[in-house]
Enzyme design. Structure first.
Site, PDB file in Angstrom:
ATOM      1  N   ASP A  21       0.859  -1.191   0.000  1.00 32.14           N
ATOM      2  CA  ASP A  21       0.000   0.000   0.000  1.00 32.14           C
ATOM      3  C   ASP A  21       0.890   1.234   0.000  1.00 32.14           C
ATOM      4  O   ASP A  21       1.679   1.447   0.922  1.00 32.14           O
ATOM      5  CB  ASP A  21      -0.903  -0.013   1.233  1.00 32.14           C
ATOM      6  CG  ASP A  21      -2.036   0.995   1.136  1.00 32.14           C
ATOM      7  OD1 ASP A  21      -2.251   1.547   0.043  1.00 32.14           O
ATOM      8  OD2 ASP A  21      -2.714   1.228   2.155  1.00 32.14           O
ATOM      9  N   ASP A 119      -2.799   2.448  -6.032  1.00 33.64           N
ATOM     10  CA  ASP A 119      -1.799   2.498  -4.972  1.00 33.64           C
ATOM     11  C   ASP A 119      -1.705   1.247  -4.116  1.00 33.64           C
ATOM     12  O   ASP A 119      -1.081   1.277  -3.054  1.00 33.64           O
ATOM     13  CB  ASP A 119      -2.086   3.698  -4.064  1.00 33.64           C
ATOM     14  CG  ASP A 119      -3.456   3.631  -3.408  1.00 33.64           C
ATOM     15  OD1 ASP A 119      -4.285   2.825  -3.851  1.00 33.64           O
ATOM     16  OD2 ASP A 119      -3.675   4.387  -2.447  1.00 33.64           O
ATOM     17  N   GLU A 120      -2.306   0.147  -4.535  1.00 36.34           N
ATOM     18  CA  GLU A 120      -2.208  -1.050  -3.701  1.00 36.34           C
ATOM     19  C   GLU A 120      -2.284  -2.314  -4.529  1.00 36.34           C
ATOM     20  O   GLU A 120      -2.829  -2.337  -5.625  1.00 36.34           O
ATOM     21  CB  GLU A 120      -3.276  -1.057  -2.606  1.00 36.34           C
ATOM     22  CG  GLU A 120      -4.696  -1.068  -3.095  1.00 36.34           C
ATOM     23  CD  GLU A 120      -5.709  -1.183  -1.960  1.00 36.34           C
ATOM     24  OE1 GLU A 120      -5.402  -1.787  -0.922  1.00 36.34           O
ATOM     25  OE2 GLU A 120      -6.822  -0.673  -2.147  1.00 36.34           O
TER      26      GLU A 120
END
Length: 358
Positions: A21, A119-120
Site C-alpha cells: 500500500d 496504490d495497492e
C-alpha cells in the site's frame, strides 16, 4: 494465479500474502513534483479550488493531523486546515506513476501480483522470511519512483490487508492466525476491512461490538440478520480467515461510470434530465471502448446538503442506447420521490460479462 495453501500442507507455513500500500500516494506524487511542499499540509481534490464544490481525494499526513479525510468536502477540509495547499486531481500523472510502482513490485523474483488500484496490490510469495521480501519490495519501489510504501504480511488476504494499517508509514507488520486476536480481538468491528458504518450498527443491535464478538458469534444468528452468504462471511471476517489466493489475471472492468458535482444545485426538471443524459452519453462512450453493452444501470444522487442515495435496475435487454440508460436512471431518480435540490449525479453502466465470464 497462486493457489491458497491447504490446511495440513507442509508448505503452507511458507506461503505468504503481502499487501503493498503506497503511503499517501496521490499527495506523495504531488509533493515529488513540488519538493517545496514537503512537510506542509497538502490536500488534493476536485479542481483544486476550495471555494468550489468538490471532495478530498487524498491528504498528506500533515493535513490528516487536522482531521482531513478522503471523501470530505473541500470546503470542510480547508476549514479544518486553513493553511493547507490545495491542488487539483491529475489522473494521468497518477496512472503513470502507478504503472511504474506495479512494475517495480513485479520485478521482485518469485512474486505473483494482483493489482487492486492505483496504490495497492496483493502479492503472493513463498519465503522463509517474508519481511525480507517486503523490504525488497519497498526498496525497489523507492528506487523506481522515490515513493514509499507499507507492506502488510499475512496468511490470508484479510490479515495482510489489515496488517498494513499497523505498519504505516513506510513499515511492515505481520498478522497471522497466531496473533490475530491479540492484535484485533478487542478492536471495534468497524476496524475490519469491508465493515462499514451500517453493518457495524446492525452488528451493534445484535450486541456484537468487537472483532472477538463477531468471530465467536453464531453463524446461524448472523445468517438470520444478514442472509445466508453475508452472515457467515462476516463471522469469517471476524476471524481473519478467508482466501489466500492472489490472482494476476489482468483486470477486466465490470462497469464504467461518470459522476459530476454541480457548482449550483440542480432544481428544474429539465436541468436534471439534461445532466443525466450527458452522463449517460459519456458512459456509453466508455463501454463502447470495452465492446460490451450495458445490462444494468446504477444511479447515484446526492441531495442538498449532503444526503447520498444509490439505486440500480437491470435492463430488459443489453443496450448501447444512451437514451435508454438515461431514461432508466431518471426512472430510478423519480422513484425516490424526493424533491430536494441535487448537488451530485452519477450514472454507471454495468456491462454484460465477457465471453467465458470474469
Amino acid at each position: 494465479m497462486r493457489p491458497a495453501p491447504q490446511p495440513g500442507d507442509p508448505a503452507a507455513a511458507r506461503q505468504w500474502v503481502l499487501h503493498v500500500d503506497m503511503d499517501q500516494f496521490i499527495a506523495a506524487v504531488e509533493i515529488l513534483r513540488r519538493p517545496e511542499l514537503a512537510g506542509l499540509p497538502v490536500i488534493v481534490g476536485g479542481r483544486g479550488d476550495p471555494t468550489e464544490r468538490g471532495v478530498v481525494s487524498t491528504a498528506s499526513y500533515e493535513a490528516r493531523a487536522f482531521g482531513v479525510r478522503s471523501g470530505m468536502p473541500l470546503r470542510t477540509a480547508v476549514k479544518r486546515c486553513p493553511d493547507a495547499v490545495v491542488l487539483p486531481v491529475d489522473k494521468p500523472a497518477y496512472d503513470a506513476v502507478s504503472a511504474t510502482v506495479m512494475g517495480a513490485v513485479r520485478s521482485v523474483p518469485g512474486v505473483v501480483v494482483e493489482v487492486l488500484g492505483w496504490d495497492e496490490a496483493f502479492v503472493a510469495v513463498e519465503a522463509d522470511d517474508p519481511e525480507t521480501v517486503a523490504r525488497t519490495i519497498q526498496q525497489r519501489v523507492l528506487e523506481a519512483t522515490e515513493l514509499h510504501c507499507t507492506v502488510g504480511i499475512g496468511d490470508t488476504r484479510v490479515r495482510a490487508k489489515t496488517a498494513t494499517e499497523f505498519g504505516k508509514p513506510r513499515g511492515t507488520f505481520r498478522l497471522t492466525a497466531q496473533n490475530w486476536f491479540e492484535v484485533m480481538g478487542e478492536r471495534p468491528v468497524r476496524d475490519l476491512w469491508g465493515v462499514g458504518s451500517r453493518i457495524s450498527q446492525r452488528l451493534a443491535d445484535l450486541e456484537i461490538a468487537t472483532v472477538h464478538d463477531l468471530a465467536t458469534a453464531d453463524d446461524e444468528r448472523l445468517a438470520a440478520e444478514f442472509g445466508p452468504r453475508t452472515g457467515p462471511w462476516l463471522g469469517e471476517l471476524g476471524r481473519g480467515a478467508g482466501s489466500a489466493s492472489v490472482d494476476d489475471t489482468p483486470w477486466v472492468p465490470r462497469a464504467h461510470g461518470r459522476e459530476t458535482t454541480y457548482q449550483q444545485d440542480l432544481v428544474a426538471a429539465d436541468e436534471v434530465e439534461a445532466a443525466v443524459q450527458a452522463l449517460a452519453e459519456q458512459v456509453v462512450a466508455d463501454i463502447r471502448a470495452e465492446g460490451r453493452p450495458c445490462a444494468r444501470v446504477h444511479l447515484k444522487v446526492r441531495f442538498a446538503p449532503f444526503f447520498t442515495v444509490n439505486r440500480s435496475r437491470k435492463l430488459a435487454e443489453p443496450t448501447w442506447d444512451a437514451g435508454v440508460i438515461a431514461a432508466t436512471a431518471l426512472g430510478l431518480l423519480r422513484g425516490l420521490d424526493d424533491e430536494r435540490a441535487i448537488r451530485l449525479l452519477g450514472v454507471r453502466a454495468e456491462m454484460v460479462p465477457p465471453e467465458g465470464g470474469y
